[in-house]
Scaffold this motif. Structure first.
Motif, mmCIF file in Angstrom:
data_model
loop_
_atom_site.group_PDB
_atom_site.id
_atom_site.type_symbol
_atom_site.label_atom_id
_atom_site.label_comp_id
_atom_site.label_asym_id
_atom_site.label_seq_id
_atom_site.Cartn_x
_atom_site.Cartn_y
_atom_site.Cartn_z
ATOM 1 N N ARG A 428 -4.768 14.681 28.732
ATOM 2 C CA ARG A 428 -3.763 15.455 28.003
ATOM 3 C C ARG A 428 -2.941 16.349 28.947
ATOM 4 O O ARG A 428 -1.739 16.498 28.796
ATOM 5 N N GLU A 429 -3.645 16.927 29.916
ATOM 6 C CA GLU A 429 -2.992 17.855 30.840
ATOM 7 C C GLU A 429 -1.974 17.095 31.714
ATOM 8 O O GLU A 429 -2.278 16.022 32.228
ATOM 9 N N GLY A 430 -0.823 17.692 31.910
ATOM 10 C CA GLY A 430 0.173 17.053 32.774
ATOM 11 C C GLY A 430 0.690 15.744 32.212
ATOM 12 O O GLY A 430 1.037 14.819 32.957
ATOM 13 N N GLY A 431 0.756 15.646 30.893
ATOM 14 C CA GLY A 431 1.111 14.383 30.238
ATOM 15 C C GLY A 431 2.486 13.832 30.613
ATOM 16 O O GLY A 431 2.676 12.616 30.662
ATOM 17 N N SER A 432 3.438 14.709 30.874
ATOM 18 C CA SER A 432 4.766 14.212 31.254
ATOM 19 C C SER A 432 4.752 13.672 32.682
ATOM 20 O O SER A 432 5.520 12.759 33.013
ATOM 21 N N ILE A 433 3.887 14.262 33.492
ATOM 22 C CA ILE A 433 3.839 13.849 34.902
ATOM 23 C C ILE A 433 3.166 12.488 35.047
ATOM 24 O O ILE A 433 3.670 11.599 35.746
ATOM 25 N N THR A 434 2.039 12.302 34.345
ATOM 26 C CA THR A 434 1.379 10.997 34.455
ATOM 27 C C THR A 434 2.259 9.896 33.856
ATOM 28 O O THR A 434 2.240 8.750 34.331
ATOM 29 N N ALA A 435 3.047 10.254 32.843
ATOM 30 C CA ALA A 435 3.986 9.267 32.282
ATOM 31 C C ALA A 435 5.006 8.853 33.339
ATOM 32 O O ALA A 435 5.326 7.668 33.492
ATOM 33 N N ALA A 436 5.505 9.851 34.084
ATOM 34 C CA ALA A 436 6.470 9.558 35.150
ATOM 35 C C ALA A 436 5.814 8.746 36.265
ATOM 36 O O ALA A 436 6.418 7.814 36.821
ATOM 37 N N GLN A 437 4.575 9.116 36.595
ATOM 38 C CA GLN A 437 3.853 8.361 37.646
ATOM 39 C C GLN A 437 3.718 6.893 37.254
ATOM 40 O O GLN A 437 3.795 6.008 38.092
ATOM 41 N N PHE A 438 3.504 6.665 35.962
ATOM 42 C CA PHE A 438 3.379 5.289 35.466
ATOM 43 C C PHE A 438 4.662 4.515 35.765
ATOM 44 O O PHE A 438 4.629 3.418 36.323
ATOM 45 N N ILE A 439 5.792 5.088 35.427
ATOM 46 C CA ILE A 439 7.070 4.393 35.665
ATOM 47 C C ILE A 439 7.269 4.163 37.161
ATOM 48 O O ILE A 439 7.721 3.105 37.595
#
Ligand code: BES
Ligand code: MN
Ligand code: ZN
Length: 489
Positions: A428-439
């Motif tokens: 849950r933590e840093g959810g926008s960042i891991t989403a970006a890392q995925f891309i």
């Protein structure tokens, strides 16, 4: 809204708009005999002339009643910003006022053609509304204002507005329309049709991939999201070749025409908002339209990954493993993290087919970005400091603001999967960042890339100087300004 520029005030019936910079009252001199009572009324109303503030009164103008709106342009406010707010304030105050014409007299304000054109831009943007489904509007709720005349803008204002800003207004309007339409009307196929009709004659080249074409290309991530819906997915490609040297620039948009969450279904409260989960794709097509209409001297390709994310007998399940077009595999832990799956294949497609030097993707990607940045800034992630800086400048200039967020290897590690190359969610933590890392895992070596998480920006619950509550059109002006500042020079 018809907007024209003139050297002097026309004859006849209209509402008069006089801008005042802060507490300075000198621009009211043209009121002649009425000036002192107008100033007295402003003082009584404690009107301080801040940007976007306004005060309305009716004056006697040679025996007839005239509506006068005094609009502040502020003191500290950046001039072009104040100019836009002035136009927007006029449109919002007068749109359903009963007045048919407004005359904004800039005499004495010291505005150049550029600033005068921005007054027109603000007015045009703020006038946009969508009444298609309102069949019972009372007469006094219907728009009346049809024309704005801007006086004292100087030579060149009309040309500047027509060439630089009318295309942008057209683009923003298309985006807002697509974002506003409900998901029973706008789904992948109809999104494509609506865009086709809207950009006809603009010089944009269109290409559309249907499910069969995407299956052939192995776009398992995008198709996995689409498979729960009876509406087939589409990939929409818009090409603008306005010259410019080197590799093209790519804009990629998340176009989830409705996001129920899929089998990892969202709670009912507020789910209707997920009709605007195609805001990134909306921004891409709006920007492409604007760039084509103003014949931007740049070579750009815009890609929209269009799907509807639904639960259903054929929907993908948590735990499914899909193979993306890049060949990398993904364990789908949460079917509600669908945007990144769509973007992964869209990003691979554009790299394989167009070899862009720079990719900018826009997506209403995570609720977490709302927690970080609220509704004021969109989140910016990039593998390149120069690109990030240029986008942030374009954001400041256009008003579509961006706040830079980090990318780093420790975040990337959080999306490793025990069964596949990666999983589609981290903690849950840093959810926008891991989403970006995925891309980022789908961005090829040497490609400059920026990801814009605009989940807090596509829609607004409160009106601003340039939009009513609802679809904002975020992203169109940002991309347009980026092209003007970076690619066209
Ligand atoms: N479309 C949503 C993100 C969103 C949320 C946009 C609220 C606008 C307002 C996205 O597809 C989503 O559902 N994201 C999940 C990701 C989670 C499952 C890792 C989220 O943010 O909760
Ligand atoms: Mn989702
Ligand atoms: Zn979504």
């Amino acid at each position: 809204m018809k907007i024209r520029f003139a050297d002097s005030r026309p004859a006849g019936d209209y509402a008069l708009v006089l801008p005042v910079p802060g507490k300075d009252r000198s621009t009211l001199a043209s009121l002649g005999a009425s000036q002192s009572s107008v100033v007295a009324a402003l003082d009584r109303a404690r009107f301080e002339g801040e940007a976007a503030s306004s005060s309305e009164q009716f004056i006697d103008d040679d025996g007839s009643v005239r509506r006068l709106i005094v609009v502040g342009t502020g003191v500290g406010t950046a001039p072009l910003d104040a100019a836009e707010k002035l136009g927007g304030t006029v449109a919002s105050k007068l749109q359903t006022s009963g007045e048919k014409t407004a005359v904004i007299d800039l005499t004495g304000l010291g505005y150049d053609a550029d600033a005068a054109a921005r007054v027109a831009l603000g007015a045009a943007l703020r006038s946009w509304r969508y009444d298609r489904y309102r069949t019972k509007l009372k007469d006094n709720q219907k728009p009346t204002l049809g024309e704005i005349v801007i006086v004292g803008g100087g030579a060149g204002a009309a040309k500047r507005y027509e060439q630089r800003w009318v295309p942008v207004v057209e683009g923003v309007s298309l985006t807002r329309e697509l974002v506003t339409e409900p998901a029973n009307i706008i789904y992948p196929e109809s999104f494509v049709e609506r865009v086709k009709a809207s950009v006809k004659g603009s010089g944009l080249d269109l290409e559309v991939l249907d499910r069969a074409a995407m299956e052939k290309l192995g776009m398992g991530a995008l198709l996995g999201v689409a498979q729960g819906s009876v509406r087939e997915g589409r990939l929409l490609i818009l090409k603008w070749n306005g010259g410019g040297k080197g590799q093209p620039t790519a804009f990629v948009g998340k176009g989830v025409t409705f996001d129920t969450g899929g089998i990892s279904i969202k709670p009912a409260a507020g789910m209707e908002m997920m009709k605007w989960d195609m805001g990134g794709a909306g921004a891409v097509v709006g920007a492409m339209k604007a760039l084509a209409l103003r014949k931007a001297k740049a070579s750009i390709v815009g890609i929209c990954g269009l799907v509807e994310n639904m639960p259903g007998g054929n929907a993908q399940r948590p735990g499914d493993v899909v193979t993306t077009m890049s060949g990398q595999t993904v364990e789908v832990i949460n079917t509600d993290a669908e945007g990144r799956l769509v973007l992964a294949d869209a990003v691979t497609y554009v790299q394989r087919n167009y070899k862009p030097g720079t990719i900018i993707d826009l997506a209403t990607l995570t609720g977490a970005i709302l927690i970080s940045l609220g509704h004021e800034w969109a989140g910016l992630f990039s593998n390149n400091d120069e690109l990030a800086g240029k986008l942030q400048s374009a954001g400041e200039e256009s008003g579509d603001k961006l706040w830079r967020m980090p990318l780093a290897e420790p975040f990337d590690r959080l999306i490793d999967s025990p069964i596949a190359d990666m999983k589609n969610v981290g903690p849950r933590e840093g959810g926008s960042i891991t989403a970006a890392q995925f891309i980022q895992r789908f961005v090829e070596n040497g490609v400059k890339w920026a990801h814009i998480d605009m989940a807090g920006k596509a829609w607004s619950d409160k009106a601003s100087a340039t939009y009513e509550k609802g679809a904002t059109g975020y992203g169109v002006r940002l991309l347009d300004q980026y092209v003007a500042d970076v690619l066209e020079r």
